[in-house]
Design a protein around this motif. Structure first.
Motif, short mmCIF file in Angstrom:
data_model
loop_
_atom_site.label_atom_id
_atom_site.label_comp_id
_atom_site.label_asym_id
_atom_site.label_seq_id
_atom_site.Cartn_x
_atom_site.Cartn_y
_atom_site.Cartn_z
N THR A 238 -1.93 11.93 -14.26
CA THR A 238 -1.36 12.75 -13.20
C THR A 238 -1.53 12.03 -11.87
O THR A 238 -2.47 11.25 -11.68
CB THR A 238 -2.03 14.14 -13.12
N PHE A 239 -0.61 12.33 -10.96
CA PHE A 239 -0.61 11.71 -9.63
C PHE A 239 -0.61 12.81 -8.57
O PHE A 239 0.15 13.78 -8.66
CB PHE A 239 0.62 10.82 -9.45
N THR A 240 -1.51 12.68 -7.60
CA THR A 240 -1.60 13.66 -6.52
C THR A 240 -1.51 12.95 -5.19
O THR A 240 -2.27 12.01 -4.92
CB THR A 240 -2.93 14.44 -6.58
N PRO A 285 4.55 -1.28 -6.85
CA PRO A 285 4.16 -0.08 -6.09
C PRO A 285 4.70 -0.09 -4.66
O PRO A 285 4.81 -1.15 -4.04
CB PRO A 285 2.63 -0.14 -6.10
N ASP A 286 5.03 1.10 -4.20
CA ASP A 286 5.56 1.30 -2.86
C ASP A 286 4.52 2.03 -2.02
O ASP A 286 3.84 2.95 -2.51
CB ASP A 286 6.87 2.11 -2.92
N SER A 287 4.40 1.67 -0.74
CA SER A 287 3.34 2.23 0.11
C SER A 287 3.48 3.74 0.28
O SER A 287 2.47 4.46 0.35
CB SER A 287 3.35 1.55 1.48
N GLU A 288 4.70 4.25 0.33
CA GLU A 288 4.89 5.68 0.54
C GLU A 288 4.90 6.46 -0.77
O GLU A 288 4.31 7.54 -0.86
CB GLU A 288 6.20 5.92 1.29
N GLU A 289 5.53 5.95 -1.81
CA GLU A 289 5.70 6.69 -3.06
C GLU A 289 4.47 6.65 -3.96
O GLU A 289 4.23 7.59 -4.72
CB GLU A 289 6.91 6.15 -3.83
N ASN A 312 -4.52 3.04 -2.49
CA ASN A 312 -3.83 2.92 -1.21
C ASN A 312 -2.94 1.68 -1.25
O ASN A 312 -3.43 0.55 -1.35
CB ASN A 312 -4.85 2.80 -0.07
N ILE A 313 -1.63 1.91 -1.22
CA ILE A 313 -0.66 0.81 -1.23
C ILE A 313 -0.29 0.52 0.23
O ILE A 313 0.24 1.39 0.93
CB ILE A 313 0.59 1.16 -2.05
N THR A 314 -0.57 -0.71 0.67
CA THR A 314 -0.32 -1.07 2.06
C THR A 314 1.04 -1.75 2.22
O THR A 314 1.60 -2.27 1.25
CB THR A 314 -1.41 -2.03 2.57
N VAL A 315 1.54 -1.73 3.44
CA VAL A 315 2.81 -2.38 3.74
C VAL A 315 2.63 -3.89 3.60
O VAL A 315 1.59 -4.45 3.97
CB VAL A 315 3.27 -2.03 5.17
#
Length: 379
Positions: A238-240, A285-289, A312-315
């Protein structure tokens, strides 16, 4: 005249029976069939069920048992006086007596009825300071034990509080909370609920992994390994983020059925799943999604194991070459902009200067012409 009816009463030792709450249960009783029979079932002195004149008699039945008892009437002529007790309750536990009377004599058989509600599941939650295990609708009260991996000294797990409450049906809710020591926050915590008769052991575990920081666009694996020996399990990811938890992936080892909401974006390795490795691979992975909390849950027979990871995915950062190109572009753009601005500022001045020069020249020309005309007139 000698009576054929004997006044002797024979009795048998207690029989111990355990029934599951909410299920139907049979209290066994048998006698030697000799013609007509009178049957009375009692709980202590409370009338539970009666049978005589070849039919059931409910006139004296206690209302607690109303609509919940019956005999196997077709088997009574064969010596079966067993009682079927439907929808067993906590309040049904106790000592029962089966009394039978025939022309050959009377008989009493005693049944000691115990009841239990099985442990259905164990819920586990973890915060920065505590870890809590709970289970509902249990009877009798289970034992709760704690452990960690890696193992810790027993004294480190003594700071716990266990609360036991009952509902209107007499069933227990048990909640045990353990305070986490600062140096044990990354350990795996195990709690086990052990039934009073030791026939059931339900185990749950929780681990908070270290946070992961990753630059967007680069593949990322989020680790999740099942406990040793776990078989016939299901795996759920699951993703929150800012909203409610979303189930993104499910897998069942028995059916090999897979569900993946993020198909093409993230998936466990199918070959490793059979070995108990449920790690999730994020392709790009995308920083926002894809920034948020990922929860991996292994569910097996009487067990549930949870691993939680904050990601935490950074730009994406800019490379040296890209920065050089970008600086060159900005330098060129700035130079062009400066030249354009200079032209814009200078152009009106040039136009005004040209206009002045043109006007002066015209004035000079007109003056000279006038003097030449005046000269001719004088001649």
């Amino acid at each position: 005249m000698r009576s054929n009816h004997s006044c002797t009463v024979s009795s048998a030792p207690y029989a111990n029976i355990t029934c599951i709450i909410h299920d139907d249960c049979i209290l066994p009783c048998s006698f030697r069939p000799t013609g007509t029979v009178v049957i009375h079932w009692y709980k202590q002195q409370i009338p539970v069920h009666s049978y005589y004149y070849n039919k059931d008699q409910f006139g004296l039945q206690n209302k607690h048992f109303s609509g919940r008892t019956c005999l196997f009437n077709s088997h009574i002529p064969h010596g079966n006086a067993s009682l079927l007790l439907r929808r067993v309750k906590v309040q049904d536990r106790g000592r029962y007596k089966c009394y039978t009377s025939t022309r050959k004599g009377n008989q009493e058989i005693f049944i000691n009825l115990e009841v239990k509600a099985l442990i259905q599941s164990v819920n586990m939650e973890m915060t920065d300071e505590t870890v809590t295990c709970s289970s509902h609708n249990i009877y009798p009260i289970p034992q709760v034990t704690w452990a960690t991996d890696p193992p810790t000294a027993q004294g480190a797990l003594e700071n716990q509080t266990t609360i036991k409450t009952t509902d209107h049906k007499g069933l227990f809710t048990v909640e045990s909370t353990l305070k986490i020591l600062d140096n044990l926050s990354n350990h795996t915590y195990f709690c086990s609920f052990i039934s009073a008769d030791k026939t059931q052991v339900w185990t749950a575990s929780w681990k908070n992994q270290e946070d992961i920081t990753q630059e967007e666009g680069h593949a990322l694996s989020i680790s999740c390994i099942a406990p040793r020996g776990l078989q016939n399990f299901s795996l759920t990811w699951t993703f929150t983020s800012s909203s409610e938890p979303t189930v993104i992936s499910r897998y069942d080892s028995r059916t090999r059925h897979t569900f993946n909401l993020w198909e093409g974006q993230a998936e466990p390795n199918q070959d490793l799943l059979l070995l108990g490795d449920g790690s999730l691979l994020l392709h790009k992975p995308d920083s926002e999604e894809h920034s948020g909390t990922y929860t991996c849950t292994f569910s097996g027979l009487q067990s549930r194991h949870i691993v939680q990871t904050k990601v935490n995915i950074t730009v994406a950062s800019i490379s040296v070459d890209e920065r050089s190109v970008q600086r060159s572009w900005w330098s060129t753009a700035a130079s062009a902009a400066f030249v354009l601005l200079t032209v814009i500022v200078a152009l009106p001045q040039c136009v005004r200067q040209r206009a002045v020069e043109t006007s002066t020249a015209s004035h000079r020309c007109n003056g000279a012409g006038q003097r030449w005309t005046d000269g001719l007139s004088a001649v």
